[in-house]
Design a protein around this motif. Structure first.
Motif, PDB file in Angstrom:
ATOM      1  N   SER A   1       0.340  -0.999  -0.261  1.00 51.71           N
ATOM      2  CA  SER A   1      -0.344  -0.118   0.031  1.00 51.71           C
ATOM      3  C   SER A   1       0.690   1.171  -0.123  1.00 51.71           C
ATOM      4  O   SER A   1       0.256   2.398   0.223  1.00 51.71           O
ATOM      5  CB  SER A   1      -0.881  -0.463   1.360  1.00 51.71           C
ATOM      6  OG  SER A   1      -0.160   0.038   2.216  1.00 51.71           O
ATOM      7  N   ILE A   2       1.693   1.517  -0.053  1.00 46.44           N
ATOM      8  CA  ILE A   2       3.108   2.445   0.320  1.00 46.44           C
ATOM      9  C   ILE A   2       3.297   2.985  -1.294  1.00 46.44           C
ATOM     10  O   ILE A   2       3.893   2.128  -2.042  1.00 46.44           O
ATOM     11  CB  ILE A   2       4.209   1.672   0.968  1.00 46.44           C
ATOM     12  CG1 ILE A   2       4.324   1.517   1.934  1.00 46.44           C
ATOM     13  CG2 ILE A   2       5.496   3.638   0.818  1.00 46.44           C
ATOM     14  CD1 ILE A   2       5.381   1.077   3.156  1.00 46.44           C
ATOM     15  N   ASP A   3       2.939   4.188  -0.933  1.00 49.79           N
ATOM     16  CA  ASP A   3       3.263   4.971  -2.109  1.00 49.79           C
ATOM     17  C   ASP A   3       4.722   5.447  -2.199  1.00 49.79           C
ATOM     18  O   ASP A   3       5.354   6.733  -1.985  1.00 49.79           O
ATOM     19  CB  ASP A   3       2.778   6.489  -2.288  1.00 49.79           C
ATOM     20  CG  ASP A   3       2.774   6.999  -3.771  1.00 49.79           C
ATOM     21  OD1 ASP A   3       3.240   6.362  -4.530  1.00 49.79           O
ATOM     22  OD2 ASP A   3       2.639   8.184  -3.846  1.00 49.79           O
TER      23      ASP A   3
ATOM     24  N   ALA B   1       2.632   7.516   2.400  1.00 49.22           N
ATOM     25  CA  ALA B   1       1.660   7.167   3.163  1.00 49.22           C
ATOM     26  C   ALA B   1       1.486   5.528   2.392  1.00 49.22           C
ATOM     27  O   ALA B   1       1.707   5.324   1.751  1.00 49.22           O
ATOM     28  CB  ALA B   1       0.032   7.796   3.274  1.00 49.22           C
ATOM     29  N   ALA B   2       0.907   4.952   3.757  1.00 44.78           N
ATOM     30  CA  ALA B   2       0.540   3.908   3.665  1.00 44.78           C
ATOM     31  C   ALA B   2      -0.962   3.837   3.552  1.00 44.78           C
ATOM     32  O   ALA B   2      -1.013   4.120   4.848  1.00 44.78           O
ATOM     33  CB  ALA B   2       1.211   2.634   4.548  1.00 44.78           C
ATOM     34  N   HIS B   3      -1.545   3.129   2.873  1.00 44.66           N
ATOM     35  CA  HIS B   3      -2.974   3.788   2.486  1.00 44.66           C
ATOM     36  C   HIS B   3      -3.407   2.158   3.519  1.00 44.66           C
ATOM     37  O   HIS B   3      -4.108   1.345   2.482  1.00 44.66           O
ATOM     38  CB  HIS B   3      -3.544   3.406   1.617  1.00 44.66           C
ATOM     39  CG  HIS B   3      -3.048   4.424   0.573  1.00 44.66           C
ATOM     40  ND1 HIS B   3      -3.252   6.370   0.961  1.00 44.66           N
ATOM     41  CD2 HIS B   3      -1.445   4.908  -0.350  1.00 44.66           C
ATOM     42  CE1 HIS B   3      -2.611   6.675  -0.008  1.00 44.66           C
ATOM     43  NE2 HIS B   3      -1.993   5.932  -0.684  1.00 44.66           N
TER      44      HIS B   3
ATOM     45  N   ALA C   1       6.062   6.452   5.813  1.00 46.55           N
ATOM     46  CA  ALA C   1       5.284   5.052   5.862  1.00 46.55           C
ATOM     47  C   ALA C   1       7.061   4.067   4.824  1.00 46.55           C
ATOM     48  O   ALA C   1       7.288   4.768   3.719  1.00 46.55           O
ATOM     49  CB  ALA C   1       4.716   4.476   4.652  1.00 46.55           C
ATOM     50  N   ALA C   2       7.746   2.948   5.384  1.00 51.10           N
ATOM     51  CA  ALA C   2       8.755   2.492   5.212  1.00 51.10           C
ATOM     52  C   ALA C   2       8.316   0.726   5.138  1.00 51.10           C
ATOM     53  O   ALA C   2       8.086   0.571   5.744  1.00 51.10           O
ATOM     54  CB  ALA C   2      10.111   2.681   5.628  1.00 51.10           C
TER      55      ALA C   2
END
Length: 369
Positions: free
Chosen positions: A285-287, A301-303, A312-313
């Motif tokens: 989900s991470i961009d 972000a992680a969605h 977000a990693a």
């Protein structure tokens, strides 16, 4: 008779006592001026934080004069507090007190340093170097006391001794003395007596919150406070070096290490299939088109639910680390209502002569978290 009695022996109490020691004789406890004042007593049972003050008219701190109250807030206040009053404290913080706190924090620190308090930059507390060579310190925590809490108290005690402040340990204040609507002293249970009346021109309450009192915690916060509840913070080998040294590498910290997420799940007692699926969903989900930048809110972000809006990693490089965490209390919110001179107020808004408050006993600044 002491001119000022301070109830509490933490940062707030000692700061208040040191400030009072600089007053001219007969001045009100909330006012400041040149020269040393009369006698002060500090009744110690704990406390922390302090009510900010600032340097004198020259703008430079000095040993002879505590700072006077600042009249205007800072740009930080206008952007982060006044502009969005509901953020962080649900709109319940007092604007005038908040202006004093934000506008005077820096000058107060310099004045305390001039008195003998020792400070250092907290490079180990998630401080990151920018490309221009400067550092960003997250959470507004730029400086800390040399020697931590022990160093803070050692410095305060040395200053109090130099200023002639009398410190009474193991002394519980049980009652306020008052006459004709004015507070005139305290009743204290001292180690060498049952109870003793200690008259004073001014009393400053600075005994902190009730976070260390099990009975009050249960009465005001509810029973249990989630006993035995454990969660795990999980990091991979790339993230591990970015963790705060003072928290994750201190003696006694528990950590579980494994080469795979599945093995880690088994070692912490979590279903390995569910944890592996959760981590895989998080990673997908991470961009990743947004670069990771720990020096700003980077929008990477992680969605997932709940979403991770920044930094977000992915967790994909072993070994993996699981740190067990649980609930804790730093300090409790709420306290006595006061004006910007620290005078305790009645329900009708009038000040109680002779009674002041500082530190976590002061209400009107913090609410929620």
């Amino acid at each position: 008779m002491p001119e000022v009695v301070v109830v509490g022996g933490g940062n707030a109490g000692f700061t208040a006592a040191s400030t009072a020691a600089h007053r001219p004789p007969g001045a009100a406890a909330g006012k400041v001026g040149r020269g040393h004042g009369g006698r002060q007593q500090l009744l110690h049972r704990g406390g922390h934080a302090h009510r900010p003050r600032r340097p004198g008219r020259s703008g430079r701190p000095g040993r002879g004069r505590p700072p006077a109250r600042r009249q205007r807030g800072s740009a930080l206040l206008s952007r982060g507090v006044s502009g969005r009053p509901g953020q962080g404290h649900r709109g319940r913080n007092d604007p005038a007190l908040t202006a004093v706190l934000v506008g005077e924090a820096g000058p107060t620190l310099r004045w305390l340093h001039a008195q003998g308090m020792r400070y250092r930059l907290l490079y180990e507390r998630q401080a990151y170097r920018r490309p221009d060579g400067s550092h960003v310190f997250w959470g507004g925590l730029h400086v800390g006391n040399v020697g931590g809490g022990q160093g803070l108290m050692a410095d305060h005690l040395a200053i109090a001794d130099r200023l002639g402040v009398r410190v009474r340990y193991d002394s519980a204040v049980t009652e306020l003395l008052h006459q004709d609507g004015r507070v005139t002293g305290v009743v204290a249970h001292l180690p060498d007596s049952e109870h003793r009346e200690i008259p004073a021109e001014s009393v400053i309450l600075a005994a902190g919150g009730f976070e260390a009192d099990p009975d009050r915690r249960e009465r005001h916060l509810g029973p249990g406070l989630q006993p035995g509840s454990i969660a795990y913070q999980i990091f991979d080998a790339k993230l591990r070096p970015m963790l705060r040294t003072e928290e994750y590498d201190m003696p006694g910290v528990s950590v579980v290490v494994a080469d795979t997420i599945g093995d880690l799940a088994v070692r912490i007692g979590v279903d390995p299939t569910r944890l592996t699926a959760t981590v895989d969903d998080f990673n997908r989900s991470i961009d990743r088109s947004v670069p990771l930048d720990p020096t700003v809110k980077d929008g990477r972000a992680a969605h997932v639910v709940p979403p991770k809006s920044n930094w977000a990693a992915p967790l994909e490089t072993g070994p993996f680390y699981a740190f067990p965490v649980t609930c804790g209390i730093t300090f409790t919110f709420g306290g006595l209502r006061a004006d910007t001179d620290g005078r305790v107020l009645r329900k009708d808004g009038s000040a109680i002569p002779g009674l002041y408050v500082a530190g976590e006993m002061l209400g009107g600044l913090f609410s929620g978290n």
